[in-house]
Motif scaffolding. Structure first.
Motif, PDB file in Angstrom:
ATOM      1  N   LEU A 322       0.714  -0.813   0.181  1.00 35.43           N
ATOM      2  CA  LEU A 322      -0.054   0.059   0.046  1.00 35.43           C
ATOM      3  C   LEU A 322       1.059   1.100   0.037  1.00 35.43           C
ATOM      4  N   ASP A 323       1.697   1.229  -0.172  1.00 35.08           N
ATOM      5  CA  ASP A 323       2.777   1.955   0.297  1.00 35.08           C
ATOM      6  C   ASP A 323       2.298   2.603  -1.421  1.00 35.08           C
ATOM      7  N   PRO A 324       2.408   4.342  -1.466  1.00 38.84           N
ATOM      8  CA  PRO A 324       1.547   4.820  -2.773  1.00 38.84           C
ATOM      9  C   PRO A 324       3.015   4.723  -3.597  1.00 38.84           C
ATOM     10  N   ALA A 325       3.759   4.262  -3.315  1.00 37.14           N
ATOM     11  CA  ALA A 325       4.622   3.869  -4.492  1.00 37.14           C
ATOM     12  C   ALA A 325       4.949   2.443  -5.349  1.00 37.14           C
ATOM     13  N   MET A 326       4.435   1.840  -4.730  1.00 34.33           N
ATOM     14  CA  MET A 326       4.687   0.517  -4.889  1.00 34.33           C
ATOM     15  C   MET A 326       3.815  -0.336  -6.067  1.00 34.33           C
ATOM     16  N   MET A 327       2.418   0.582  -6.491  1.00 36.18           N
ATOM     17  CA  MET A 327       1.257   0.366  -7.976  1.00 36.18           C
ATOM     18  C   MET A 327       1.752   0.569  -9.402  1.00 36.18           C
ATOM     19  N   PRO A 328       2.150   2.082  -9.002  1.00 36.63           N
ATOM     20  CA  PRO A 328       2.858   2.547  -9.898  1.00 36.63           C
ATOM     21  C   PRO A 328       3.974   1.713 -10.701  1.00 36.63           C
ATOM     22  N   ARG A 329       5.053   1.719  -9.935  1.00 41.32           N
ATOM     23  CA  ARG A 329       6.070   0.623  -9.594  1.00 41.32           C
ATOM     24  C   ARG A 329       5.863  -0.460 -10.494  1.00 41.32           C
ATOM     25  N   VAL A 330       4.791  -1.701  -9.902  1.00 43.22           N
ATOM     26  CA  VAL A 330       4.660  -2.378 -10.498  1.00 43.22           C
ATOM     27  C   VAL A 330       3.810  -2.712 -12.012  1.00 43.22           C
ATOM     28  N   ARG A 331       2.644  -1.502 -12.212  1.00 42.48           N
ATOM     29  CA  ARG A 331       2.806  -1.200 -13.482  1.00 42.48           C
ATOM     30  C   ARG A 331       4.115  -0.962 -14.349  1.00 42.48           C
ATOM     31  N   GLU A 332       4.601   0.281 -13.922  1.00 44.10           N
ATOM     32  CA  GLU A 332       6.027   0.694 -14.778  1.00 44.10           C
ATOM     33  C   GLU A 332       6.228  -0.571 -15.353  1.00 44.10           C
ATOM     34  N   LEU A 333       7.137  -1.244 -13.455  1.00 44.52           N
ATOM     35  CA  LEU A 333       7.675  -2.452 -14.133  1.00 44.52           C
ATOM     36  C   LEU A 333       7.175  -3.509 -15.414  1.00 44.52           C
ATOM     37  N   GLY A 334       5.755  -3.403 -15.023  1.00 41.68           N
ATOM     38  CA  GLY A 334       5.197  -4.404 -16.144  1.00 41.68           C
ATOM     39  C   GLY A 334       5.115  -3.983 -17.184  1.00 41.68           C
ATOM     40  N   SER A 335       5.626  -2.488 -17.815  1.00 42.04           N
ATOM     41  CA  SER A 335       5.617  -2.150 -19.247  1.00 42.04           C
ATOM     42  C   SER A 335       7.359  -2.767 -19.751  1.00 42.04           C
ATOM     43  N   LEU A 336       7.664  -3.096 -18.638  1.00 39.59           N
ATOM     44  CA  LEU A 336       9.199  -2.735 -18.914  1.00 39.59           C
ATOM     45  C   LEU A 336       9.437  -5.161 -19.675  1.00 39.59           C
ATOM     46  N   VAL A 337       8.842  -5.459 -18.721  1.00 41.37           N
ATOM     47  CA  VAL A 337       8.927  -6.866 -18.850  1.00 41.37           C
ATOM     48  C   VAL A 337       7.960  -7.035 -20.339  1.00 41.37           C
ATOM     49  N   GLU A 338       6.983  -6.242 -20.699  1.00 39.88           N
ATOM     50  CA  GLU A 338       6.003  -6.856 -21.688  1.00 39.88           C
ATOM     51  C   GLU A 338       6.997  -6.140 -23.062  1.00 39.88           C
ATOM     52  N   THR A 339       7.780  -4.802 -23.191  1.00 38.01           N
ATOM     53  CA  THR A 339       8.718  -4.992 -24.084  1.00 38.01           C
ATOM     54  C   THR A 339       9.878  -5.259 -24.336  1.00 38.01           C
ATOM     55  N   ALA A 340      10.611  -5.953 -23.199  1.00 36.59           N
ATOM     56  CA  ALA A 340      11.308  -6.708 -23.065  1.00 36.59           C
ATOM     57  C   ALA A 340      11.201  -8.354 -23.842  1.00 36.59           C
ATOM     58  N   LEU A 341       9.660  -9.196 -23.948  1.00 35.88           N
ATOM     59  CA  LEU A 341       9.522  -9.897 -23.749  1.00 35.88           C
ATOM     60  C   LEU A 341       9.216  -9.817 -25.609  1.00 35.88           C
ATOM     61  N   HIS A 342       8.612  -9.000 -25.989  1.00 34.07           N
ATOM     62  CA  HIS A 342       7.854  -8.422 -27.520  1.00 34.07           C
ATOM     63  C   HIS A 342       8.812  -8.219 -28.057  1.00 34.07           C
TER      64      HIS A 342
END
Length: 440
Positions: A322-342
């Motif tokens: 619930l840290d205010p930075a945590m879920m935005p960070r998950v989404r940011e890292l998720g975009s990096l994973v998506e980019t790397a996989l593609h």
């Protein structure tokens, strides 16, 4: 000779002796990047100081008190925190020790709810093909994976299964995403009508399907229609977030990404982040009040429900999620994973689909990209990928039977929320190497 009864009697496994952030370390000193969190469990990595300290402090104060006699501060505080951040209407939390227990509790609560309100004829549960809801008998019956169910079928309660929302393999060539989503959602209404509306108690589904389909989210509009159907026929909506919840998809509760309100939610895995075995079943105030104003007793329970040390760990985990930075960070890292996989696997001759949300991703392998034809299951591709990935120092979650429980292969990724910006490419590179070796 080991006297441990292992998952597979013929497997020779390394011995894990330490954890360091995103890595597990074996007795030979080899480091493995944990890109699946085991089974989407270790969301905070393997050496989180606040969680470890919370566990130590709780053990020093009180290790265990049976809930037949006492409640405890960590259980009360964790329940308060979860309800404060849960979807609208969710008001009570029933703590258990894992995902299968959470699903069992949800199924039994749905049945008892209708007994309490004078509708004992409601006994039927509807789920989806290629779902996975746990390995205890009730949860296994709800699951729709044929391979996992096969040898235990004579022991399972009858559960109806409709189509999953799996557009890569099951959407018609001329069918729009919206039309496809509505078509498969409407199968719920058709099955309710088939069984008799007065006999159906609940529909259970994973918001993002994990182990048995490989991080498959529903198409837009699917869950809105599911909620409409449930409301129309007085059926409870149970969302199983054991694997996809607790921040995994970029929202504390995965259903927030769908904008859908469940009646019951099950969570586990990321709730304890691997530091303690803990799960929970959350329900609406309407369901709880029916019990409280009726018999006053939920006829269920296990010895370790509400375990103080486990809930202390869960409380420390959820505070970090619930840290205010945590879920935005998950989404940011998720975009990096998506980019790397593609970029690394998107044009691979045998990668048919890359899908997911947040830090929950699936890579589906096919023999032919054009026809989407899966590999012959006799090749044992998923098992080979797991073995080659481990050799490359990567922990991932390959599974066979993606299409129907027998054919199809995918790799599930659920890396820690604490990884660096460079780690998604490391995951993609090691996975690509493992896939290529397994296919050679």
């Amino acid at each position: 000779m080991s006297h441990v009864f292992p998952r597979h009697c013929h497997a020779s496994l390394p011995t894990a002796v330490a954890g360091d952030g995103c890595y597990l370390i074996d007795s030979n000193g080899k480091r493995y990047f944990d890109a699946s969190g085991g089974a989407a469990v270790s969301c905070l990595g393997h050496s989180n100081a606040p969680v470890r300290e919370a566990i130590k402090a709780q053990i020093d104060a009180l290790a265990f008190a049976h809930t037949g006699f006492f409640t405890s501060d960590p259980a009360e505080q964790l329940a308060d925190l979860l309800v404060a951040n849960a979807p609208e209407g969710i008001d009570r939390v029933y703590f258990v020790s894992g995902g299968s227990e959470a699903v069992e509790a949800a199924i039994k609560l749905a049945r008892q709810y209708y007994l309490e309100i004078g509708q004992p004829e409601r006994r039927n549960l509807i789920a989806r093909r290629q779902s996975y809801h746990g390995n205890t008998l009730g949860a296994l019956a709800a699951g729709g994976n044929a391979w996992r169910r096969q040898q235990f079928d004579p022991l399972l309660i009858g559960v109806s299964h409709i189509a999953p929302c799996y557009e890569y393999a099951e959407r018609g060539a001329e069918e729009s995403l919206a039309d496809y989503g509505q078509r498969v959602a409407n199968e719920l209404e058709e099955e309710i009508q088939h069984l008799g509306p007065e006999t159906v108690m609940a529909f259970v589904a994973e918001p993002v399907v994990g182990a048995t389909l490989g991080a498959v989210p529903a198409v837009e509009g699917y869950y809105a229609r599911i909620r409409e159907v449930c409301d129309q026929y007085g059926v409870l909506l149970i969302l199983d977030e054991v694997m996809c919840g607790m921040g995994r998809t970029g929202h504390l509760f995965a259903c927030d990404g769908e904008g859908v309100r469940p009646d019951i939610i099950t969570i586990a895995k990321g709730l304890g982040a691997g530091y303690q075995p803990v799960g929970a079943m959350l329900c609406s105030s309407a369901i709880y009040d029916a019990i409280a104003k009726g018999s006053g007793f939920f006829q269920h329970g296990h010895t370790y429900i509400g375990h103080p040390t486990a809930t202390a760990a869960g409380l420390a985990v959820v505070k970090q999620l619930l840290d205010p930075a945590m879920m935005p960070r998950v989404r940011e890292l998720g975009s990096l994973v998506e980019t790397a996989l593609h970029s690394t696997l998107g044009q691979h001759a045998h990668v048919g689909d890359i899908r997911g949300r947040g830090l929950f991703w699936g890579v589906e392998l096919v023999e032919d990209r054009e026809t989407k034809a899966p590999f012959d299951p006799g090749r044992g591709l998923a098992g080979k990928i797991k073995k080659t990935a481990v050799a490359e120092g990567l922990i991932c979650y390959p599974m066979p039977g993606t299409r129907d429980g027998r054919v199809g292969d995918h790799v599930l990724l659920a890396p820690p929320f604490i990884m660096s910006d460079e780690d998604p490419q490391l995951i993609a590179d090691r996975l690509a190497t493992a896939i290529n070796i397994a296919l050679s």
